[in-house]
Design an enzyme around this catalytic site. Structure first.
Site, PDB file in Angstrom:
ATOM      1  N   ASP A  13      52.779  35.265  27.649  1.00 60.53           N
ATOM      2  CA  ASP A  13      52.385  33.881  26.389  1.00 60.53           C
ATOM      3  C   ASP A  13      53.772  33.617  25.879  1.00 60.53           C
ATOM      4  OD1 ASP A  13      49.203  33.594  27.434  1.00 60.53           O
ATOM      5  OD2 ASP A  13      48.997  35.451  25.550  1.00 60.53           O
ATOM      6  N   ARG A  93      50.379  43.652  11.601  1.00 59.94           N
ATOM      7  CA  ARG A  93      50.643  42.080  11.519  1.00 59.94           C
ATOM      8  C   ARG A  93      50.606  41.533  10.353  1.00 59.94           C
ATOM      9  NH1 ARG A  93      50.985  42.369  16.682  1.00 59.94           N
ATOM     10  NH2 ARG A  93      48.890  42.015  17.812  1.00 59.94           N
ATOM     11  N   ASP A 122      43.541  38.420  14.898  1.00 61.09           N
ATOM     12  CA  ASP A 122      45.508  38.659  14.451  1.00 61.09           C
ATOM     13  C   ASP A 122      46.080  36.699  13.949  1.00 61.09           C
ATOM     14  OD1 ASP A 122      45.921  41.430  15.024  1.00 61.09           O
ATOM     15  OD2 ASP A 122      46.122  40.617  17.635  1.00 61.09           O
ATOM     16  N   SER A 172      44.214  43.772  28.333  1.00 56.72           N
ATOM     17  CA  SER A 172      45.073  43.076  27.184  1.00 56.72           C
ATOM     18  C   SER A 172      45.094  44.265  26.011  1.00 56.72           C
ATOM     19  CB  SER A 172      44.553  41.793  26.361  1.00 56.72           C
ATOM     20  OG  SER A 172      45.369  41.216  25.229  1.00 56.72           O
TER      21      SER A 172
HETATM   22  N1  ARG Z   1      40.175  43.716  17.712  1.00 58.45           N
HETATM   23  C1  ARG Z   1      41.086  44.651  17.104  1.00 58.45           C
HETATM   24  C2  ARG Z   1      41.603  43.753  15.771  1.00 58.45           C
HETATM   25  O1  ARG Z   1      41.114  42.158  14.928  1.00 58.45           O
HETATM   26  C3  ARG Z   1      42.358  45.093  18.218  1.00 58.45           C
HETATM   27  C4  ARG Z   1      42.866  43.550  18.252  1.00 58.45           C
HETATM   28  C5  ARG Z   1      44.171  43.330  19.415  1.00 58.45           C
HETATM   29  N2  ARG Z   1      45.412  42.306  19.540  1.00 58.45           N
HETATM   30  C6  ARG Z   1      45.938  41.902  20.206  1.00 58.45           C
HETATM   31  N3  ARG Z   1      46.489  40.408  20.337  1.00 58.45           N
HETATM   32  N4  ARG Z   1      45.471  42.100  21.862  1.00 58.45           N
HETATM   33  O2  ARG Z   1      42.500  44.059  15.107  1.00 58.45           O
END
Ligand code: ARG
Length: 400
Positions: A13, A93, A122, A172
């Site tokens: 990506d 983040r 995110d 992922s």
């Molecule tokens: N569901 C989790 C969260 O919102 C994990 C997110 C994982 N992010 C990713 N870009 N694969 O914190």
């Protein structure tokens, strides 16, 4: 020409995003990879970014800061979203976002780009932190804008000379020191059991040792300072605990999670260290805090996790809550012993410097100082409102 700071992971990506930003925004791209313990080859990532054509690349080691300023406060707050998820991705983040803004200022950039989709949490965490730190920076989220399928992305990559590596996993993955999140592919079916190869940190139960291990975590002011007596550096301590607990099959979380954008999603995580530390920390709090502190702190902890999960790290309320939480942690010194065996985790012992546990009150032997006779009067008064109400209403009207 616009100058864009891109949060670069090295994956497809964000690699495609380099070219896309150049093409669509006529941008010069500066890529940034923040090391929060994702165990990637940072030099290879830098090289790849340059090969694709960024003007400049930054690798930033933020592991220590991640532990001190994000993981430690979360431990003090027993940070678990919906009682389950140790917030591993959510905590990283705002830190990554703050590094992007730092570089944006250093580079005099106009915009920040990140590879988040429009369906997750995110994007919210990145966008809000960036907006708070510098409202003048434009935010570009290529994946959210372009809406390309993986096949179209690969096609675009081929046409633009972006190297495509074989996908490491059908899932992922997002990982850092505090946890590894495993999403998508077959896991989108909530009834499908994650296959063994989804996991990297936690051993399958069939391969865990046949003897249990003990782990002793010592806390000072609410944060872990040593494990089994060894006071290593904070990053190493968490890494070692991930290994030790993972070896015993401890640390898998599989739950249905409510994303901020309204989607219910099936989330699978490996968070061995986080699970052990938070379990031990909660136990220690029960030795040291009064029942009133504990019940109130539970509300505060839940609000804290909610703010962090939903991207509101910058909200002043988070610091207000931290102030309360810190005031409860000043006396939180002690040790908790865990037993790990075949995916199970048990607290089997604890001791605290300022323990409220008084064996003279608790014991059933003759030495007890507890006034048993006083219990009778206490029960009369404690139950008075309830027994009186029951007599008046419940008994006669069947609960109406
Ligand atoms: N569901 C989790 C969260 O919102 C994990 C997110 C994982 N992010 C990713 N870009 N694969 O914190």
């Amino acid at each position: 020409m616009t100058k864009v700071i891109l949060a670069y992971s090295g994956g497809l990506d964000t690699s495609v995003a380099i070219k896309w930003l150049e093409e669509k925004y006529n941008a010069r791209v500066v890529s940034v990879t923040v090391d929060v313990g994702q165990q990637e080859d940072m030099a290879a990532i830098a090289e790849k970014a340059k090969k694709i054509g960024v003007d400049k690349h930054y690798n930033i080691d933020a592991k220590k800061e991640f532990v001190k300023d994000y993981i430690y406060p979360s431990i003090k707050a027993n940070g678990l979203y919906e009682g389950k998820y140790p917030l591993s991705t959510a905590l990283a983040r705002p830190l990554i976002a703050s590094k992007l803004v730092e570089i944006a200022h250093k580079e005099n950039a106009d915009a920040i780009a990140h590879g988040c989709t429009g369906k997750g949490n995110d994007q919210v965490r990145f966008d809000i932190t960036i907006k708070a730190l510098d409202p003048n920076l434009k935010i570009i989220a290529p994946v959210r804008e372009w809406n390309l399928s993986r096949e179209e992305e690969i096609q675009y990559a081929k046409e633009h000379g972006v190297p495509i590596e074989a996908k490491k996993s059908i899932f992922s993955i997002d990982q850092n020191l505090w946890g590894r999140s495993i999403e998508s592919g077959p896991l989108e079916q909530p009834d499908f059991e994650p296959p063994e190869d989804a996991f990297e940190w936690v051993k399958p139960l069939s391969k865990t040792p046949d003897e249990p291990s003990y782990i002793e975590i010592r806390f000072e002011k609410g944060v872990p300072v040593s494990i089994d007596g060894s006071e290593t550096d904070s990053v190493q301590m968490i890494t070692a605990l991930n290994e030790k607990a993972g070896l015993h099959g401890v640390g898998v979380i599989d739950h249905i999670e409510d994303r901020l954008v309204g989607i219910k999603s099936r989330e699978v995580y490996e968070c061995p260290a986080a699970i052990c530390i938070i379990e031990a920390h909660k136990d220690l709090e029960k030795m040291v805090l009064t029942r009133h502190q504990l019940t109130f702190k539970e509300l505060v902890d839940r609000e804290w996790a909610w703010l962090v999960y939903t991207g509101l790290w910058v909200d002043p309320l988070r610091k207000n809550l931290d102030a309360f939480i810190d005031s409860t942690q000043k006396v939180l010194d002690g040790s908790v012993r865990l037993k790990l065996y075949k995916g199970g985790l048990r607290v089997v012992g604890r001791s605290a410097r300022r323990s409220l546990y008084d064996v003279k009150l608790a014991t059933y032997d003759k030495t007890s100082t507890f006034q048993q006779k006083a219990a009778e009067g206490f029960i009369n008064l404690w139950g008075l409102p309830s027994t009186a109400a029951y007599k008046l209403f419940e008994e006669k009207k069947g609960g109406e």
